[in-house]
Design a protein around this motif. Structure first.
Motif, mmCIF file in Angstrom:
data_model
loop_
_atom_site.group_PDB
_atom_site.id
_atom_site.type_symbol
_atom_site.label_atom_id
_atom_site.label_comp_id
_atom_site.label_asym_id
_atom_site.label_seq_id
_atom_site.Cartn_x
_atom_site.Cartn_y
_atom_site.Cartn_z
ATOM 1 N N CYS A 77 55.755 10.192 4.137
ATOM 2 C CA CYS A 77 55.755 10.069 5.603
ATOM 3 C C CYS A 77 56.761 9.021 6.068
ATOM 4 C CB CYS A 77 54.354 9.714 6.096
ATOM 5 S SG CYS A 77 53.138 11.023 5.875
ATOM 6 N N TYR A 101 52.677 7.651 11.327
ATOM 7 C CA TYR A 101 53.791 7.880 12.242
ATOM 8 C C TYR A 101 53.686 6.973 13.475
ATOM 9 C CZ TYR A 101 56.601 10.217 15.771
ATOM 10 O OH TYR A 101 57.500 10.473 16.771
ATOM 11 N N PHE A 155 60.101 9.762 8.283
ATOM 12 C CA PHE A 155 60.295 9.094 9.566
ATOM 13 C C PHE A 155 61.600 8.302 9.591
ATOM 14 C CE2 PHE A 155 60.016 5.430 12.314
ATOM 15 C CZ PHE A 155 59.639 6.001 13.518
#
Length: 405
Positions: A161, A113, A165
């Motif tokens: 992920c 992230y 995002f």
């Protein structure tokens, strides 16, 4: 702060609750809590299994350094070079930790992230790929043998992920654009309302001037011209005309003062209501050379609002001004009729008349009189009817609804 598309925002550091980079506060809190939970659990697992291992102090120290770097994120500011150095330091410490203790590979998820958040797409993809390769290698080392699921699980987690995002960032961008559009629309609407308000006020002022001051000045001119014509032959009549012109000038001055203060017409200020104001108007016009009769039919079923009384009086003034200036009429009649749900004002004259269709065809540009009357009637939700023909006089009828009790 850099976004996934590489643009810069005017946001503060990531840990600042006032940042405008788009992530929801709960998501940031959850992410930070998850990072420290993963870091703490990995360190605990390592210490439980490697109590007497000589690398334990290094693992503890590197864990403390990684935690300190993570906490220091709000202090790095918006300088891109500083962010890149900070992110590189975090990645380097994490790689060192994973090489010493493969269980720390799970801490790569928050680092995914951070990389997506602070780097442009090409560099962010390289960092995510590097972290994924290190995580796969660490998991295979930890297992001690090749397992196919360990080869696929870290890339799958990384893909999830990245997808989460990118999706969140896209929603944030659309929300930001929507907010910008709403703000811009509100500004444009406010500007439009100001322009419309200005135009409406100009129209109101022009109608008020036409229906009060301009009419008075026209009457004065006619009286003074009449006085000039009879000054030598009939001084008494001329004197009467001059005195009437002076009275009109005094009323005009009163109207002007009330007009400046946005008060009701002077004829309504005496408390006699619309009926008495119309009778006064008829008497005043009769002294200026036009014989005007006033008739009141019925009684109001309820109190007529001041706004309606003022508008109807202005309509009567405007209609009589048109009769005096354009109709060449000898007589006119004002008739006010009270019905159950509306009040009707009729203004009739025996003048030369005109073709209403021709007036509509040229947009009603025969001065301010008729357009102003129509505007006042429309503002009250009423209807205006004009019946006329060349040589047959004119009847103007304004019907205004009365508000329900």
């Amino acid at each position: 702060m850099a976004r996934w598309d590489g643009t810069e925002t005017a946001a503060g550091p990531a840990g600042d609750p006032g940042t405008a980079d788009g992530e929801a506060r709960w998501f940031r809190v959850l992410l930070h809590a998850g990072f420290f939970l993963l870091l703490g659990s990995s360190l605990t697992r390592f210490l439980m299994r490697h109590t007497g291992d000589g690398i334990a102090p290094w693992v503890v120290a590197l864990s403390a350094v990684l935690a300190a770097l993570y906490v220091a994120e709000p202090a790095i500011g918006d300088e891109r070079r500083h962010r890149h150095l900070w992110l590189g330091a975090c990645a380097a410490v994490w790689v060192a930790l994973v090489l010493l203790a493969p269980s720390f590979a799970w801490c790569s998820i928050p680092l995914f992230y951070l990389g997506l958040r602070h780097l442009r797409p090409p560099a962010a993809g390289v960092l995510v790929g590097l972290l994924t390769v290190v995580s796969v290698t660490a998991q295979l080392r930890l297992a001690g043998r090749f397992e196919f699921d360990l080869l696929l699980a870290p890339p799958a987690v990384a893909a999830i992920c990245v997808a989460v995002f990118v999706r969140m960032d896209e929603q944030t961008r659309r929300q930001r654009e929507l907010i910008a559009d709403l703000v811009r629309t509100r500004r444009e609407l406010a500007a439009t309302e100001r322009r419309e308000g200005t135009l409406a006020e100009r129209q109101r002022l022009s109608m008020e001037i036409h229906d009060s001051l301009a009419q008075g000045l026209s009457s004065q001119r006619m009286l003074l011209q009449a006085a000039d014509r009879t000054w030598r032959s009939d001084p008494a009549t001329a004197h009467r005309h001059v005195r009437a012109a002076g009275e009109i000038a005094e009323r005009n001055l009163t109207e002007a003062r009330r007009f400046v203060h946005d008060l009701a017409p002077a004829d309504l200020a005496g408390g006699g209501g619309l009926d008495e104001a119309l009778r006064t108007l008829a008497r005043r016009e009769s002294t200026a050379g036009l014989a005007v009769r006033c008739h009141i039919e019925g009684v109001p079923p309820r109190r007529v609002p001041d706004r309606v009384q003022s508008a109807l009086l202005r309509i009567a003034q405007g209609a009589l001004a048109n009769v005096r200036e354009h109709a060449a009429a000898r007589t006119a009649a004002l008739t006010l009729t009270y019905l159950d749900d509306q009040v009707v004002l009729d203004v009739a004259d025996d003048g030369r008349g005109f073709d209403p269709a021709a007036v509509r065809a040229d947009g009603g540009v025969r001065g301010h009189g008729l357009p102003a009357i129509r505007t006042r009637t429309d503002q009250l939700g009423g209807t205006l009817t004009v019946e006329s023909a060349p040589g047959e006089g004119t009847v103007l009828s304004a019907a205004v609804p009365l508000p329900a009790v």
